[in-house]
Design an enzyme around this catalytic site. Structure first.
Site, short mmCIF file in Angstrom:
data_model
loop_
_atom_site.label_atom_id
_atom_site.label_comp_id
_atom_site.label_asym_id
_atom_site.label_seq_id
_atom_site.Cartn_x
_atom_site.Cartn_y
_atom_site.Cartn_z
N ALA A 63 54.23 -52.60 -15.70
CA ALA A 63 53.09 -52.98 -16.52
C ALA A 63 52.81 -54.47 -16.31
CB ALA A 63 53.41 -52.71 -17.98
N GLY A 102 56.64 -49.40 -15.50
CA GLY A 102 55.48 -48.51 -15.50
C GLY A 102 55.16 -47.97 -14.11
N GLU A 105 57.33 -45.12 -13.71
CA GLU A 105 56.90 -44.07 -14.64
C GLU A 105 55.69 -43.31 -14.08
OE1 GLU A 105 56.88 -46.93 -17.98
OE2 GLU A 105 57.96 -45.37 -19.08
N GLU A 125 62.84 -52.38 -18.23
CA GLU A 125 62.24 -52.79 -19.50
C GLU A 125 63.24 -53.38 -20.49
OE1 GLU A 125 61.44 -50.18 -17.79
OE2 GLU A 125 59.28 -49.78 -17.90
N1 CAA Z 1 53.51 -58.49 -14.94
C1 CAA Z 1 52.86 -59.65 -14.77
N2 CAA Z 1 53.22 -60.58 -13.86
C2 CAA Z 1 54.28 -60.30 -13.11
C3 CAA Z 1 55.02 -59.11 -13.24
C4 CAA Z 1 54.59 -58.16 -14.21
N3 CAA Z 1 55.21 -57.00 -14.38
N4 CAA Z 1 56.03 -59.12 -12.35
C5 CAA Z 1 55.94 -60.29 -11.67
N5 CAA Z 1 54.88 -60.99 -12.14
C6 CAA Z 1 54.40 -62.28 -11.64
C7 CAA Z 1 55.41 -63.39 -11.88
O1 CAA Z 1 55.25 -63.97 -13.15
C8 CAA Z 1 55.07 -64.35 -10.76
O2 CAA Z 1 53.92 -65.05 -11.15
P1 CAA Z 1 53.70 -66.59 -10.74
O3 CAA Z 1 53.73 -66.60 -9.25
O4 CAA Z 1 52.39 -66.94 -11.35
O5 CAA Z 1 54.86 -67.33 -11.36
C9 CAA Z 1 54.65 -63.44 -9.61
O6 CAA Z 1 54.31 -62.18 -10.23
C10 CAA Z 1 55.72 -63.19 -8.58
O7 CAA Z 1 56.89 -62.77 -9.25
P2 CAA Z 1 58.35 -63.25 -8.79
O8 CAA Z 1 58.35 -64.72 -8.54
O9 CAA Z 1 59.32 -62.69 -9.78
O10 CAA Z 1 58.47 -62.50 -7.37
P3 CAA Z 1 59.72 -61.83 -6.69
O11 CAA Z 1 59.25 -61.33 -5.39
O12 CAA Z 1 60.90 -62.72 -6.77
O13 CAA Z 1 60.10 -60.56 -7.60
C11 CAA Z 1 59.71 -58.57 -8.84
C12 CAA Z 1 59.23 -59.49 -7.71
C13 CAA Z 1 61.07 -57.93 -8.49
C14 CAA Z 1 58.68 -57.50 -9.03
C15 CAA Z 1 59.90 -59.40 -10.14
O14 CAA Z 1 58.73 -60.15 -10.35
C16 CAA Z 1 60.14 -58.59 -11.37
O15 CAA Z 1 61.27 -58.19 -11.64
N6 CAA Z 1 59.08 -58.38 -12.17
C17 CAA Z 1 59.20 -57.72 -13.45
C18 CAA Z 1 59.25 -56.25 -13.29
C19 CAA Z 1 59.31 -55.59 -14.64
O16 CAA Z 1 59.99 -56.00 -15.54
N7 CAA Z 1 58.57 -54.48 -14.74
C20 CAA Z 1 58.53 -53.74 -15.95
C21 CAA Z 1 57.39 -54.23 -16.76
S1 CAA Z 1 57.43 -53.55 -18.36
C22 CAA Z 1 56.76 -52.03 -18.18
O17 CAA Z 1 56.45 -51.58 -17.12
C23 CAA Z 1 56.62 -51.34 -19.51
C24 CAA Z 1 56.24 -49.94 -19.44
O18 CAA Z 1 57.04 -49.05 -19.66
C25 CAA Z 1 54.86 -49.53 -19.20
#
Ligand code: CAA
Length: 701
Positions: A63, A102, A105, A125
């Site tokens: 998400a 998500g 999912e 999450e």
């Molecule tokens: N939403 C919004 N922004 C996100 C994001 C997300 N899910 N994931 C990453 N970003 C953004 C970061 O803030 C970063 O932004 P900036 O460059 O402006 O700082 C950019 O994307 C790049 O991210 P990283 O520097 O972390 O890049 P990376 O290549 O090192 O890692 C990644 C990539 C493994 C995807 C890591 O970003 C990550 O773990 N992201 C979170 C994933 C997550 O938690 N997903 C679950 C979301 S909650 C959900 O999905 C709820 C549900 O059930 C519906």
């Protein structure tokens, strides 16, 4: 069509591509695009099956966390997933990079999942203080079974594609071109009835084997690991609902829990921590396009625990390291320690023997300092003594090649002084690793007055490359982390003199959520760290402030910590379990007497306030002095390097949740009692006067 989702036809296969850089997060425009693309494919008689894929570096990584807590727009994810699942035409999800949250999912709602061997799949999450709220807790156990789902969702750790294939989460691994492979796969399932038996919500064959007793036990063990974090335990509730209720009722339960968690302080704190880590990479006067220097080889001076741990970080990513020490004995011991560390990882099944051999092979020992001459980066990791560091830097300046980055791993000495002994202070920087350096994620990057911007940019980038969390600090005694730690340590020791015992202090702190209490940490690190300095300083102490000498006396008794089987606690041979020791209690009581302090009952609340508010007050000073760039950087330092509970968001975020006026009132009370310490930080006073928070302060800058 949506600007973030593309739709095209490849023969009788519709290809839906999510293109929302950088990580294809499911923002409202992506959700709209997915809904529209599905409708288009279903309405097109020529389409027999669909492939859903991500553009760029990854499939959907979850998400859009930036949308959390804001008014909801666009179609809901649950509905979109239900619509995909209900589709009469099979949908094949093609996964590369990371299928997270998500994103996974959505994949669980589709009928087939194929992945590149390098892909990772996870439901992280819990790390944001929530649960997978779009059916993840209900569909995942239906695909991989309750126990595997419980591990995956309560840990939040992703699994590699091969493992996902093994447990049935992925149907096929695609070697070579993912899209072509996925289209071929889709053609094989693009047959009448291609979705039969593939709708996960209709399955229950994997849900057996977990009864009430299993969930009661799981709740207990998950709660013990979670140390105060709510979400992991709530995830067990959601999984129990999956095992015991019809799918739609399980979904309702998941929604209820998701809504409650999302609104809670813990989730806000964990989201803050997520963005804080990423914000720390941004430095106002060092823009992202600042040129960097290549780092393809490293030399480390000092083969002690620290030097060895640092070396492993580079070897882990294939960068060769020359590890230098002054005697054969020190060097051999250092190289052996590195091998032993890797061997433990191998024995735990987290590293293969050939990979270990490769990494060990990348670290070469040397006895002469001139061997630094080919290194792009030289890191000094010798004993924490200014004269010694200066001597070493003189030699580094003599032998290092022009353009090399010259780093010191000092944990708090004045790097301007160290840089001044070289003819190239612009190349000198602090890279402060935390022990054990191969494990701890924090790396303080300390810019000295003359450090070049390219050196800062190189160091920040390098930190990320070796999978650390780099946070920028300026020169100050103890930089950010150790400057704040002084206030924490001081109060923990004073509390002993006033009536507490180590086990009470530690318990109050671990109940608060700290990974370990102050005295447990001392026993791991060794109570003799800093002993010589403390002993030497006794003679010249100013008499306007209070000191605690218990730790010095403990060392004089040979109680150095776990390494001697006794420190603040005693330890049975081969065990790391701290056992309170009457000998230590007697020493503490004796010390109170000696100082004329009448011991009193100390509450856990007082322990937490005195150990946490001191660092907060100092944190405010560090902001005002410009040592730390922003409150969230301080939080990142404390969460990633000092065991501060991430679900409390770090000390500055925590202060905001307590209310700065409340924090200041207690600080003033402590100051009145103490006289010398606890002088309220002017920035804290100013924020309280203006009715502002640290978050407001950061937002305004
Ligand atoms: N939403 C919004 N922004 C996100 C994001 C997300 N899910 N994931 C990453 N970003 C953004 C970061 O803030 C970063 O932004 P900036 O460059 O402006 O700082 C950019 O994307 C790049 O991210 P990283 O520097 O972390 O890049 P990376 O290549 O090192 O890692 C990644 C990539 C493994 C995807 C890591 O970003 C990550 O773990 N992201 C979170 C994933 C997550 O938690 N997903 C679950 C979301 S909650 C959900 O999905 C709820 C549900 O059930 C519906």
């Amino acid at each position: 069509m949506s600007e973030t989702v593309r739709y095209e036809r490849r023969g009788d296969i519709a290809v839906i591509t999510v293109d929302n850089p950088p990580v294809n997060a499911l923002s409202s425009s992506v959700r709209q695009g997915l809904a529209d693309s599905l409708a288009q494919a279903l309405g097109d008689g020529a389409v027999k099956a669909m492939v859903l894929i991500g553009a760029g570096r990854t499939y959907i990584a979850g998400a859009d966390i930036r949308e959390f807590g804001k008014p909801f727009t666009g179609p809901g994810l649950q509905q979109i997933i239900a619509d995909f699942e209900r589709s009469s035409k099979p949908v094949v999800v093609a996964i590369h990079g990371t299928a997270l949250g998500g994103g996974l999912e959505v994949a669980l709602g589709c009928h087939y999942r194929v992945a590149l061997p390098s892909a990772q799949l996870g439901l992280p999450e819990v790390k944001l203080g929530i649960l997978p709220g779009a059916g993840g807790t209900q569909r995942m156990p239906r695909v991989i079974g309750i126990k595997a789902a419980l591990d995956m969702i309560t840990s939040g750790d992703p699994i590699p594609a091969a493992k996902a294939k093994e447990i049935g989460l992925v149907d096929a691994i695609i070697e070579g071109d993912l899209l072509e492979g996925a289209i071929k796969f889709a053609e094989t399932v693009a047959i009448p009835g291609g979705t039969t038996g593939r709708r996960v919500s209709e399955r229950s064959d994997k849900l057996g084997g977990a009864d009430t007793a299993y969930f009661a036990e799981a709740r207990k063990s998950v709660a013990a690991k979670a140390r105060g974090q709510i979400a992991p335990v709530k995830i067990v509730d959601a999984l129990e609902a999956a095992a015991t209720l019809p799918f739609t009722d399980g979904m309702k339960k998941e929604r209820e829990i998701a809504t409650e968690l999302m609104a809670g302080t813990q989730s806000k704190a964990l989201r803050h921590v997520f963005f804080a880590e990423r914000e720390a990479a941004k430095i106002p006067d060092v823009p992202a396009d600042t040129p960097t220097r290549p780092v393809k080889s490293v030399a480390i001076i000092g083969a002690g625990t620290m030097g060895g741990g640092i070396a492993m970080n580079f070897a882990n990513i294939g960068i060769p390291v020359t590890l230098i020490d002054s005697t054969e004995e020190f060097l051999e011991r250092g190289l052996k320690r590195i091998k032993d560390n890797y061997a433990v990882t191998v024995s735990r099944g987290r590293l293969s023997q050939p990979d270990m051999d490769k990494r060990v092979g990348l670290i070469k020992g040397a006895l002469d300092i001139d061997r630094i001459k080919d290194a792009d980066l030289v890191i000094e990791a010798v004993f924490e003594e200014m004269a010694l560091k200066k001597d070493i830097f003189g030699k580094i300046d003599q032998f290092a090649k022009p353009g090399a980055v010259l780093a010191t791993n000092t944990s708090g000495l004045n790097i301007n002084e160290i840089a001044a002994v070289t003819k190239r202070p612009q190349d000198v920087i602090g890279l402060h690793f935390f022990s054990p350096a191969n494990v701890m994620r924090l790396m303080e990057v300390v810019r000295a007055d003359k450090t070049g911007k390219d050196i800062i940019a190189t160091s920040m980038q390098l930190g990320k490359t070796i999978r650390k969390v780099p946070v920028l600090a300026r020169v100050y005694e103890g930089f950010i982390g150790n400057a704040m730690l002084r206030h924490y340590g001081r109060e923990a020791h004073f509390l002993l003199e006033e009536g507490a015992l180590p086990q009470q202090v530690d318990k109050a702190l671990t109940d608060f959520g700290y990974a370990m209490g102050m005295f447990g940490v001392h026993d791991v690190a060794g109570n003799d760290v800093g002993y010589r300095m403390r002993k030497a300083a006794q003679a010249t102490r100013p008499n306007d402030r209070r000191y605690s000498d218990i730790i010095t006396k403990l060392c004089d008794m040979g109680r150095l910590g776990q390494k001697t089987g006794k420190g603040w606690y005693r330890y049975e041979p081969g065990s790391r379990t701290p056992i309170p020791d009457p000998e230590v209690e007697a020493l503490i009581i004796q010390e109170s007497k000696l100082k004329g302090i009448e011991r009193r009952v100390i509450t856990d609340e007082e322990i937490v306030k005195r150990c946490v508010y001191g660092p907060i007050n100092e944190g405010a000073n560090l902001l005002e002095k410009g040592i730390a760039l922003r409150p969230s950087d301080i939080d990142t330092v404390y969460v990633t390097g000092y065991g501060f509970p991430s679900w409390r968001g770090g000390p500055m975020f925590y202060a905001d949740t307590v209310g700065l006026a409340n924090v200041l009132a207690d600080i003033k009370r402590f100051h009145e009692k103490d006289g010398f310490f606890w002088k309220p930080a002017p920035l804290l006073e100013q924020l309280v006067k203006e009715g502002k928070t640290f978050a407001d302060y950061q937002a305004a800058r």
